[in-house]
Design an enzyme around this catalytic site. Structure first.
Site, short mmCIF file in Angstrom:
data_model
loop_
_atom_site.label_atom_id
_atom_site.label_comp_id
_atom_site.label_asym_id
_atom_site.label_seq_id
_atom_site.Cartn_x
_atom_site.Cartn_y
_atom_site.Cartn_z
N PRO A 220 0.79 -1.23 0.00
CA PRO A 220 0.00 0.00 0.00
C PRO A 220 0.82 1.28 0.00
O PRO A 220 1.85 1.36 0.67
CB PRO A 220 -0.83 -0.11 1.28
N ASN A 221 0.32 2.22 -0.76
CA ASN A 221 0.85 3.59 -0.85
C ASN A 221 2.16 3.71 -1.64
O ASN A 221 2.63 4.82 -1.87
CB ASN A 221 1.02 4.22 0.56
N ARG B 240 5.15 10.97 -2.30
CA ARG B 240 4.82 10.63 -0.92
C ARG B 240 6.04 10.84 -0.02
O ARG B 240 7.05 10.16 -0.19
CB ARG B 240 4.41 9.15 -0.87
N ASN C 72 8.19 -5.52 -0.80
CA ASN C 72 8.04 -4.36 0.09
C ASN C 72 6.57 -4.30 0.42
O ASN C 72 5.76 -3.79 -0.37
CB ASN C 72 8.52 -3.07 -0.57
N ALA D 280 3.05 -0.82 4.87
CA ALA D 280 2.54 -0.90 6.24
C ALA D 280 2.05 -2.30 6.61
O ALA D 280 2.02 -2.64 7.80
CB ALA D 280 1.43 0.12 6.42
N HIS E 85 12.76 -2.48 2.27
CA HIS E 85 12.15 -1.20 2.64
C HIS E 85 13.06 -0.08 2.18
O HIS E 85 14.29 -0.17 2.34
CB HIS E 85 11.94 -1.10 4.15
N ARG F 225 12.70 4.32 12.92
CA ARG F 225 11.53 5.19 12.87
C ARG F 225 10.60 4.90 14.06
O ARG F 225 11.05 4.41 15.08
CB ARG F 225 10.83 5.01 11.50
C1 DQA Z 1 8.16 1.08 3.93
C2 DQA Z 1 8.23 1.26 5.45
C3 DQA Z 1 6.87 1.03 6.08
O1 DQA Z 1 6.95 1.23 7.49
C4 DQA Z 1 5.83 1.99 5.52
O2 DQA Z 1 4.57 1.71 6.05
C5 DQA Z 1 5.83 1.99 4.04
C6 DQA Z 1 7.09 1.96 3.32
C7 DQA Z 1 9.50 1.44 3.25
O3 DQA Z 1 9.69 1.05 2.11
O4 DQA Z 1 10.33 2.15 3.86
O5 DQA Z 1 4.77 2.12 3.41
O6 DQA Z 1 7.89 -0.28 3.64
#
Ligand code: DQA
Length: 154
Positions: free
Chosen positions: A16-17, A24, A81, A84, A107, A114
């Site tokens: 996701p995202n 982003r 990857n 979340a 990641h 973090r």
């Molecule tokens: C991530 C790290 C995760 O904690 C986060 O939720 C992401 C991206 C990264 O590539 O650094 O969406 O997987």
């Protein structure tokens, strides 16, 4: 482009995202887009004799289905990857456990440096290895690792 054989396929799965990469939180995730990463991996795959099939979904079940598909198609590795879902998904952990394809967790950022809710990964205990904190370059490092595993060097 390399010819596809039973074992030179690498699925690169993004959660996701990650479709928003480039815009982003660039101070955390960098300015490289997912399309840029995909193009870089296909070129790198050519060099390494690997076929790269990269996907992204914002839906957990798609990632589970694609892990199963990787096994069904005889992929030599999955680069994952999970975004979340890394920190929440028992279903992804179970899917990785259910297949014999080695999974390399990637990641862009270093989740260990973090927020505390990012410190737990459900993926890491069942992954072959983890590459984190090296931005988009981490995907290339993972593909190198996949090639080395395939050659029996890792
Ligand atoms: C991530 C790290 C995760 O904690 C986060 O939720 C992401 C991206 C990264 O590539 O650094 O969406 O997987």
């Amino acid at each position: 482009m390399p010819e596809q054989s039973a074992t030179n396929l690498v699925l690169v799965l993004n959660g996701p995202n990650l479709n928003l990469l480039g815009t982003r939180e660039p101070e955390i995730y960098g300015a490289t887009t997912l399309d840029d990463i995909g193009a870089m991996l296909v070129a790198e795959g050519d060099r390494l004799g690997l076929i790269v099939d990269m996907r992204q979904s914002n839906h957990e079940g798609h990632l589970v289905d694609w892990l199963h598909e990787a096994a069904g198609r005889g992929a030599c590795a999955v680069i994952l990857n999970a975004g979340a879902y890394t920190h929440t998904s028992v279903a992804l952990r179970d899917a990785i456990k259910a297949i014999s394809v080695p999974v390399i967790e990637v990641h862009l950022s270093n989740p260990a440096a973090r927020e505390s809710f990012r410190h737990r990964s459900h993926v890491s205990p069942v992954a072959k290895g983890v590459i984190q904190g090296f931005g988009a370059k981490g995907y290339a490092l993972a593909l190198d690792a996949a090639a080395a595993m395939r050659q029996g060097d890792l």
